[in-house]
Design a protein around this motif. Structure first.
Motif, PDB file in Angstrom:
ATOM      1  N   ASP A  55       9.149   3.663  -6.375  1.00  0.00           N
ATOM      2  CA  ASP A  55      10.183   4.447  -5.237  1.00  0.00           C
ATOM      3  C   ASP A  55      10.249   3.417  -4.156  1.00  0.00           C
ATOM      4  O   ASP A  55       9.751   3.951  -3.018  1.00  0.00           O
ATOM      5  CB  ASP A  55       9.440   5.809  -4.874  1.00  0.00           C
ATOM      6  CG  ASP A  55       9.288   6.826  -5.952  1.00  0.00           C
ATOM      7  OD1 ASP A  55      10.137   6.791  -6.728  1.00  0.00           O
ATOM      8  OD2 ASP A  55       8.469   7.648  -5.886  1.00  0.00           O
ATOM      9  N   HIS A  56      10.941   2.614  -4.374  1.00  0.00           N
ATOM     10  CA  HIS A  56      11.399   1.675  -3.345  1.00  0.00           C
ATOM     11  C   HIS A  56      12.630   0.694  -3.614  1.00  0.00           C
ATOM     12  O   HIS A  56      12.865   0.805  -4.954  1.00  0.00           O
ATOM     13  CB  HIS A  56      10.388   0.677  -2.682  1.00  0.00           C
ATOM     14  CG  HIS A  56       9.765  -0.320  -3.781  1.00  0.00           C
ATOM     15  ND1 HIS A  56       8.621  -0.336  -4.361  1.00  0.00           N
ATOM     16  CD2 HIS A  56      10.334  -1.317  -4.291  1.00  0.00           C
ATOM     17  CE1 HIS A  56       8.485  -1.137  -5.203  1.00  0.00           C
ATOM     18  NE2 HIS A  56       9.351  -1.931  -5.229  1.00  0.00           N
ATOM     19  N   GLY A  57      13.281   0.251  -2.634  1.00  0.00           N
ATOM     20  CA  GLY A  57      14.599  -0.487  -2.778  1.00  0.00           C
ATOM     21  C   GLY A  57      14.772  -1.346  -1.637  1.00  0.00           C
ATOM     22  O   GLY A  57      14.356  -1.340  -0.395  1.00  0.00           O
ATOM     23  N   LEU A  58      16.358  -1.888  -1.840  1.00  0.00           N
ATOM     24  CA  LEU A  58      16.597  -2.604  -0.609  1.00  0.00           C
ATOM     25  C   LEU A  58      17.980  -2.168  -0.306  1.00  0.00           C
ATOM     26  O   LEU A  58      18.713  -1.981  -1.375  1.00  0.00           O
ATOM     27  CB  LEU A  58      16.345  -4.148  -0.894  1.00  0.00           C
ATOM     28  CG  LEU A  58      16.724  -5.311   0.260  1.00  0.00           C
ATOM     29  CD1 LEU A  58      15.861  -6.289   0.196  1.00  0.00           C
ATOM     30  CD2 LEU A  58      18.165  -5.772  -0.231  1.00  0.00           C
ATOM     31  N   PRO A  96       0.604  -1.089  -0.014  1.00  0.00           N
ATOM     32  CA  PRO A  96       0.041  -0.094  -0.019  1.00  0.00           C
ATOM     33  C   PRO A  96       0.802   1.299   0.079  1.00  0.00           C
ATOM     34  O   PRO A  96       0.154   2.422  -0.081  1.00  0.00           O
ATOM     35  CB  PRO A  96      -0.833  -0.042   1.119  1.00  0.00           C
ATOM     36  CG  PRO A  96      -0.800  -1.598   1.592  1.00  0.00           C
ATOM     37  CD  PRO A  96       0.671  -2.006   1.231  1.00  0.00           C
ATOM     38  N   LEU A  97       2.322   1.150   0.039  1.00  0.00           N
ATOM     39  CA  LEU A  97       3.043   2.358   0.423  1.00  0.00           C
ATOM     40  C   LEU A  97       3.597   2.605  -0.884  1.00  0.00           C
ATOM     41  O   LEU A  97       3.862   2.123  -1.831  1.00  0.00           O
ATOM     42  CB  LEU A  97       4.306   1.964   1.234  1.00  0.00           C
ATOM     43  CG  LEU A  97       3.770   1.489   2.707  1.00  0.00           C
ATOM     44  CD1 LEU A  97       5.369   1.048   3.498  1.00  0.00           C
ATOM     45  CD2 LEU A  97       3.093   2.446   3.495  1.00  0.00           C
ATOM     46  N   ASP A  98       3.426   4.087  -1.031  1.00  0.00           N
ATOM     47  CA  ASP A  98       3.923   4.745  -2.255  1.00  0.00           C
ATOM     48  C   ASP A  98       5.548   4.971  -2.365  1.00  0.00           C
ATOM     49  O   ASP A  98       6.119   4.424  -3.468  1.00  0.00           O
ATOM     50  CB  ASP A  98       3.746   6.538  -2.127  1.00  0.00           C
ATOM     51  CG  ASP A  98       2.242   6.503  -2.271  1.00  0.00           C
ATOM     52  OD1 ASP A  98       1.486   5.656  -3.215  1.00  0.00           O
ATOM     53  OD2 ASP A  98       1.823   7.620  -2.013  1.00  0.00           O
ATOM     54  N   ARG A  99       6.192   4.613  -1.094  1.00  0.00           N
ATOM     55  CA  ARG A  99       7.769   4.606  -1.168  1.00  0.00           C
ATOM     56  C   ARG A  99       8.212   4.001   0.136  1.00  0.00           C
ATOM     57  O   ARG A  99       7.598   4.257   1.252  1.00  0.00           O
ATOM     58  CB  ARG A  99       8.471   5.906  -1.301  1.00  0.00           C
ATOM     59  CG  ARG A  99       8.266   6.864  -0.280  1.00  0.00           C
ATOM     60  CD  ARG A  99       9.238   7.929  -0.627  1.00  0.00           C
ATOM     61  NE  ARG A  99       9.378   9.031   0.642  1.00  0.00           N
ATOM     62  CZ  ARG A  99       8.491  10.079   0.481  1.00  0.00           C
ATOM     63  NH1 ARG A  99       7.382  10.225  -0.284  1.00  0.00           N
ATOM     64  NH2 ARG A  99       8.513  10.912   2.006  1.00  0.00           N
ATOM     65  N   TYR A 100       9.143   3.127   0.211  1.00  0.00           N
ATOM     66  CA  TYR A 100       9.779   2.538   1.368  1.00  0.00           C
ATOM     67  C   TYR A 100      11.074   2.168   0.897  1.00  0.00           C
ATOM     68  O   TYR A 100      11.504   2.025  -0.257  1.00  0.00           O
ATOM     69  CB  TYR A 100       8.806   1.385   1.894  1.00  0.00           C
ATOM     70  CG  TYR A 100       8.641   0.338   0.834  1.00  0.00           C
ATOM     71  CD1 TYR A 100       9.426  -0.795   0.863  1.00  0.00           C
ATOM     72  CD2 TYR A 100       7.690   0.250  -0.036  1.00  0.00           C
ATOM     73  CE1 TYR A 100       9.333  -1.818  -0.142  1.00  0.00           C
ATOM     74  CE2 TYR A 100       7.410  -0.819  -1.079  1.00  0.00           C
ATOM     75  CZ  TYR A 100       8.185  -1.899  -1.003  1.00  0.00           C
ATOM     76  OH  TYR A 100       8.254  -2.848  -1.932  1.00  0.00           O
TER      77      TYR A 100
END
Length: 233
Positions: free
Chosen positions: A154-157, A120-124
């Motif tokens: 807009d996310h990554g690890l 549900p998140l736009d970025r993380y």
């Protein structure tokens, strides 16, 4: 004349911010690592631009976890939620309950929980300490999926682990993260350590002062003094 500032022997996160009060992170997915550059300034990596997989590598007790905490708190300060995975005892577990920290998980990867929390998140950003412990672990493919899908979102690890162990992982999420060739060597043991990022280090490269690392962006390395987060020291 060209100005080249000397790296300090030690620097905190607050001191790093003060060396350039006008510095503005280029994006909410930029994570501070330390101080460096010809004119001393905050240095970090942008998960969006230089990821979506970023490595933090070094030998045991070299400051990998401390660097992950600095990066995590930097992201949180920019309203980017983080999720922490620590399969063994780690200083990152101290982040549990911190506003902006979605969860602090152990070695069990619950795919449905991760999807329900992150989708549900736009970025993380997901941070994994001792990542080699999860190499080929059940459900570890969800971590690779986070990296792959982050190329268009807009996310990554950000993962941390032993340099040699990370270099010997040729499949899965660790190998996928290595493709960015971006990250941090928190301590150099041998010139071969640069191979993890596809960079040839000088023959005399080796252990430096405590907290002195190398910041890698695709194809190049730059010395950096790692910032110590006051809450982790």
């Amino acid at each position: 004349p060209l100005r080249v500032d000397a790296l300090p022997p030690r620097i905190t996160v607050a001191e790093t911010r003060r060396v350039d009060p006008d510095f503005v992170p280029p994006s909410p997915l930029w994570a501070m690592v330390g101080a460096g550059g010809d004119e001393l300034s905050p240095q970090g990596l942008d998960v969006a631009e230089e990821g979506p997989g970023i490595l933090v590598a070094g030998p045991p007790r070299s400051g990998r976890s401390t660097t992950l905490i600095t990066m995590a708190r930097s992201l949180i300060a920019q309203q980017t939620p983080v999720l922490v995975i620590a399969p063994r005892r780690s200083p990152l577990r101290s982040l549990e309950g911190t506003p902006g920290v979605l969860a602090v998980l152990g070695s069990e990867l619950d795919v449905e929980y991760l999807r329900a929390t992150l989708n549900p998140l736009d970025r993380y950003v997901v941070l994994v300490d001792d990542a080699e412990m999860l190499y080929n672990a059940p459900n570890s493919e969800i971590l690779e999926r986070i990296i792959v899908s982050g190329r268009d979102a807009d996310h990554g690890l950000i993962l941390a682990g032993n340099t040699a162990d990370l270099g010997s992982c040729y499949s899965g999420f660790i190998a996928t993260a290595r493709k960015s060739r971006c990250g941090v060597l928190v301590a150099v043991e041998t010139p071969d350590d640069g191979d993890l990022f596809g960079v040839r280090l000088p023959r005399n490269a080796g252990p430096g002062p405590l907290g002195r690392g190398l910041l890698f962006r695709a194809g190049r390395a730059a010395p950096i003094q790692l910032a110590v987060d006051e809450g982790a020291s």
